[in-house]
Design a protein around this motif. Structure first.
Motif, PDB file in Angstrom:
ATOM      1  N   GLY A  42       5.325  -4.816  -9.585  1.00  0.00           N
ATOM      2  CA  GLY A  42       4.315  -4.638  -8.507  1.00  0.00           C
ATOM      3  C   GLY A  42       4.950  -3.489  -7.478  1.00  0.00           C
ATOM      4  O   GLY A  42       4.080  -2.657  -7.145  1.00  0.00           O
ATOM      5  N   LEU A  43       6.300  -3.489  -7.126  1.00  0.00           N
ATOM      6  CA  LEU A  43       6.343  -2.479  -6.418  1.00  0.00           C
ATOM      7  C   LEU A  43       6.647  -1.066  -7.068  1.00  0.00           C
ATOM      8  O   LEU A  43       5.893  -0.318  -6.494  1.00  0.00           O
ATOM      9  N   TRP A  44       6.653  -0.958  -8.418  1.00  0.00           N
ATOM     10  CA  TRP A  44       6.478   0.293  -9.162  1.00  0.00           C
ATOM     11  C   TRP A  44       4.952   0.613  -9.077  1.00  0.00           C
ATOM     12  O   TRP A  44       4.896   1.728  -8.847  1.00  0.00           O
ATOM     13  N   MET A  45       4.197  -0.335  -9.130  1.00  0.00           N
ATOM     14  CA  MET A  45       2.804   0.168  -9.287  1.00  0.00           C
ATOM     15  C   MET A  45       2.434   0.711  -7.893  1.00  0.00           C
ATOM     16  O   MET A  45       1.540   1.349  -7.946  1.00  0.00           O
ATOM     17  N   SER A  46       2.852  -0.030  -6.891  1.00  0.00           N
ATOM     18  CA  SER A  46       2.659   0.626  -5.622  1.00  0.00           C
ATOM     19  C   SER A  46       2.859   2.075  -5.341  1.00  0.00           C
ATOM     20  O   SER A  46       2.208   2.530  -4.424  1.00  0.00           O
ATOM     21  N   LEU A  47       3.622   2.635  -6.294  1.00  0.00           N
ATOM     22  CA  LEU A  47       4.079   4.001  -6.099  1.00  0.00           C
ATOM     23  C   LEU A  47       3.508   4.998  -7.016  1.00  0.00           C
ATOM     24  O   LEU A  47       3.800   6.111  -6.918  1.00  0.00           O
ATOM     25  N   LEU A  48       2.355   4.356  -7.653  1.00  0.00           N
ATOM     26  CA  LEU A  48       1.668   5.177  -8.562  1.00  0.00           C
ATOM     27  C   LEU A  48       0.179   5.284  -8.155  1.00  0.00           C
ATOM     28  O   LEU A  48      -0.249   4.530  -7.740  1.00  0.00           O
ATOM     29  N   GLU A  49      -0.426   6.448  -8.530  1.00  0.00           N
ATOM     30  CA  GLU A  49      -1.874   6.619  -8.355  1.00  0.00           C
ATOM     31  C   GLU A  49      -2.601   5.969  -9.594  1.00  0.00           C
ATOM     32  O   GLU A  49      -3.215   6.432 -10.502  1.00  0.00           O
ATOM     33  N   LEU A  50      -2.739   4.328  -9.454  1.00  0.00           N
ATOM     34  CA  LEU A  50      -2.843   3.726 -10.721  1.00  0.00           C
ATOM     35  C   LEU A  50      -4.539   3.101 -10.568  1.00  0.00           C
ATOM     36  O   LEU A  50      -4.804   2.235  -9.687  1.00  0.00           O
ATOM     37  N   THR A  51      -5.479   4.205 -11.016  1.00  0.00           N
ATOM     38  CA  THR A  51      -6.766   3.713 -10.890  1.00  0.00           C
ATOM     39  C   THR A  51      -7.398   3.628 -11.979  1.00  0.00           C
ATOM     40  O   THR A  51      -6.705   3.383 -13.176  1.00  0.00           O
ATOM     41  N   GLN A  52      -8.782   3.420 -12.259  1.00  0.00           N
ATOM     42  CA  GLN A  52      -9.465   3.134 -13.502  1.00  0.00           C
ATOM     43  C   GLN A  52      -9.170   4.093 -14.492  1.00  0.00           C
ATOM     44  O   GLN A  52      -9.416   3.941 -15.808  1.00  0.00           O
ATOM     45  N   PHE A  53      -8.898   5.205 -13.865  1.00  0.00           N
ATOM     46  CA  PHE A  53      -8.638   6.489 -14.957  1.00  0.00           C
ATOM     47  C   PHE A  53      -7.401   6.238 -15.544  1.00  0.00           C
ATOM     48  O   PHE A  53      -7.057   7.004 -16.633  1.00  0.00           O
ATOM     49  N   PHE A 278      -5.438  -0.083  -8.336  1.00  0.00           N
ATOM     50  CA  PHE A 278      -4.227  -1.249  -8.466  1.00  0.00           C
ATOM     51  C   PHE A 278      -3.096  -0.527  -7.655  1.00  0.00           C
ATOM     52  O   PHE A 278      -2.233  -1.451  -7.358  1.00  0.00           O
ATOM     53  N   GLY A 279      -2.839   0.575  -7.826  1.00  0.00           N
ATOM     54  CA  GLY A 279      -1.943   1.331  -6.953  1.00  0.00           C
ATOM     55  C   GLY A 279      -1.967   0.939  -5.422  1.00  0.00           C
ATOM     56  O   GLY A 279      -0.864   0.215  -4.886  1.00  0.00           O
ATOM     57  N   LEU A 280      -2.990   1.127  -4.761  1.00  0.00           N
ATOM     58  CA  LEU A 280      -3.472   0.672  -3.356  1.00  0.00           C
ATOM     59  C   LEU A 280      -3.470  -0.859  -3.153  1.00  0.00           C
ATOM     60  O   LEU A 280      -2.612  -1.279  -2.234  1.00  0.00           O
ATOM     61  N   GLY A 281      -3.773  -1.649  -4.074  1.00  0.00           N
ATOM     62  CA  GLY A 281      -3.500  -3.074  -3.890  1.00  0.00           C
ATOM     63  C   GLY A 281      -2.236  -3.641  -4.051  1.00  0.00           C
ATOM     64  O   GLY A 281      -1.835  -4.361  -3.274  1.00  0.00           O
ATOM     65  N   SER A 282      -1.540  -3.030  -4.999  1.00  0.00           N
ATOM     66  CA  SER A 282       0.014  -3.288  -4.942  1.00  0.00           C
ATOM     67  C   SER A 282       0.818  -2.911  -3.550  1.00  0.00           C
ATOM     68  O   SER A 282       1.602  -3.643  -3.250  1.00  0.00           O
ATOM     69  N   ALA A 283       0.353  -2.047  -3.092  1.00  0.00           N
ATOM     70  CA  ALA A 283       0.887  -1.380  -1.871  1.00  0.00           C
ATOM     71  C   ALA A 283       0.543  -2.257  -0.833  1.00  0.00           C
ATOM     72  O   ALA A 283       1.369  -2.889  -0.075  1.00  0.00           O
ATOM     73  N   MET A 284      -0.470  -2.983  -0.832  1.00  0.00           N
ATOM     74  CA  MET A 284      -1.121  -4.067   0.218  1.00  0.00           C
ATOM     75  C   MET A 284      -0.306  -5.334   0.113  1.00  0.00           C
ATOM     76  O   MET A 284       0.289  -5.872   0.853  1.00  0.00           O
ATOM     77  N   SER A 285       0.124  -5.585  -1.259  1.00  0.00           N
ATOM     78  CA  SER A 285       0.707  -7.007  -1.727  1.00  0.00           C
ATOM     79  C   SER A 285       2.174  -6.842  -1.161  1.00  0.00           C
ATOM     80  O   SER A 285       2.781  -7.730  -0.650  1.00  0.00           O
ATOM     81  N   ALA A 286       2.768  -5.595  -1.424  1.00  0.00           N
ATOM     82  CA  ALA A 286       4.125  -5.125  -0.795  1.00  0.00           C
ATOM     83  C   ALA A 286       4.418  -5.491   0.582  1.00  0.00           C
ATOM     84  O   ALA A 286       5.191  -5.994   1.076  1.00  0.00           O
ATOM     85  N   LEU A 287       3.175  -4.899   1.305  1.00  0.00           N
ATOM     86  CA  LEU A 287       3.328  -4.868   2.795  1.00  0.00           C
ATOM     87  C   LEU A 287       2.972  -6.552   3.286  1.00  0.00           C
ATOM     88  O   LEU A 287       3.798  -6.790   4.198  1.00  0.00           O
TER      89      LEU A 287
END
Length: 310
Positions: A42-53, A278-287
């Motif tokens: 999840g921390l790694w995903m928060s550093l990515l531009e992980l959208t539906q694309f 998912f990138g933004l959601g992972s960042a919120m989860s990390a916070l």
């Protein structure tokens, strides 16, 4: 019979010391697989531009660095403002739910300390909400709070106190959320406090009664101080459970959660699985994880210092 040499004794001592760690090793490995690996992912995903694309091949998603975190904490922007709104609602929800649950649990545990006919039945009834599955318990309240056929509006109408109130919409949604969460959570507080009170020696209360101390004085000077270790753990566990609660709000309101009951867990879920960011959601989860770690460390440091001062 030969006497063990010094090297053999040393080898035996080392093996005895290593035995507990060897026994714990399987559990630690499973703990790493179940908790640590997903958390690092999840921390790694928060550093990515992980959208539906990019969700189909998320490993090759563009690297965003700390941009997701900047969006989340930019309270002047739409994303940050919504996150702050959910955070404040979650804080109010956690404080009210934990406070009321602890107060009800303390009252019930104090009430049932003395023996009287029917005490065992009351203990069993008090634990029913905690024994029910979450899905069943929340659905019961959802039916009871229904505007048209719910028991709450029906009883209020029969008493001449109104009726037809939208309990699951608007500002009333927050009240319904707190009531449902308290109903589910307070039996756990009751169970923990009742067990703690039973560990207090009866001689202490008897001596205080002989000295002329009343019930309130005994509760304040004897019961609460001796329950401090139980309360230290209990309040922290209740807070962590409540602050991370997702099931109650999701089951009570489905996917259309009102703004007044938009908890942080629901907001993170919406950002991840409804808007496919998912990138933004992972960042919120990390916070959220960082906030809970800071609160937990501060709380344990504060309560431990108070125990030492006493």
């Amino acid at each position: 019979m030969t006497t063990p040499t010094r090297a053999e004794r040393r080898k035996w001592t080392i093996s005895r010391r290593a035995l507990p760690y060897l026994l714990l090793a399987p559990a630690l490995c499973f703990e790493l697989l179940v908790h640590l690996v997903p958390m690092l992912g999840g921390l790694w995903m928060s550093l990515l531009e992980l959208t539906q694309f990019h969700i189909r091949n998320w490993v090759r998603a563009p690297f965003a660095g700390l941009d997701n975190y900047r969006f989340a904490v930019d309270f002047n922007g739409a994303v940050g403002a919504e996150l702050l709104h959910s955070f404040l609602i979650t804080c109010a929800f956690a404080v009210l739910t934990v406070g009321i649950s602890w107060a009800l649990g303390m009252f019930a545990a104090t009430l049932l300390q003395r023996s009287f006919p029917g005490r065992a039945v009351l203990r069993a009834l008090f634990l029913v909400p905690y024994a029910l599955p979450v899905y069943t318990a929340v659905l019961i309240w959802k039916f009871m709070l229904d505007r048209s056929d719910g028991m709450v509006n029906t009883v209020l109408a029969d008493l001449g106190l109104g009726g037809g109130t939208f309990w699951l919409l608007g500002d009333n949604a927050f009240l319904s959320l707190v009531v449902t969460a308290v109903w589910r959570l307070w039996p756990f507080a009751f169970l923990a406090l009742m067990a703690g009170m039973q560990s207090i020696p009866a001689d202490v209360h008897e001596s205080a009664t002989v000295d002329g101390a009343g019930p309130w004085q005994q509760f304040r000077s004897i019961t609460l101080p001796m329950l401090r270790p139980v309360n230290q753990v209990l309040v922290l566990v209740l807070f962590l459970w409540t602050f991370n609660d997702f099931n109650v709000a999701y089951l009570l309101f489905d996917k259309s959660v009102p703004g007044a009951a938009n908890l942080l867990s629901i907001h993170i879920y919406s950002s991840s699985f409804l808007t496919w960011n998912f990138g933004l959601g992972s960042a919120m989860s990390a916070l959220l994880l960082l906030f809970l770690l800071v609160v937990t460390a501060g709380y344990l440091a504060f309560t431990s210092r108070r125990v030492k001062d006493v």
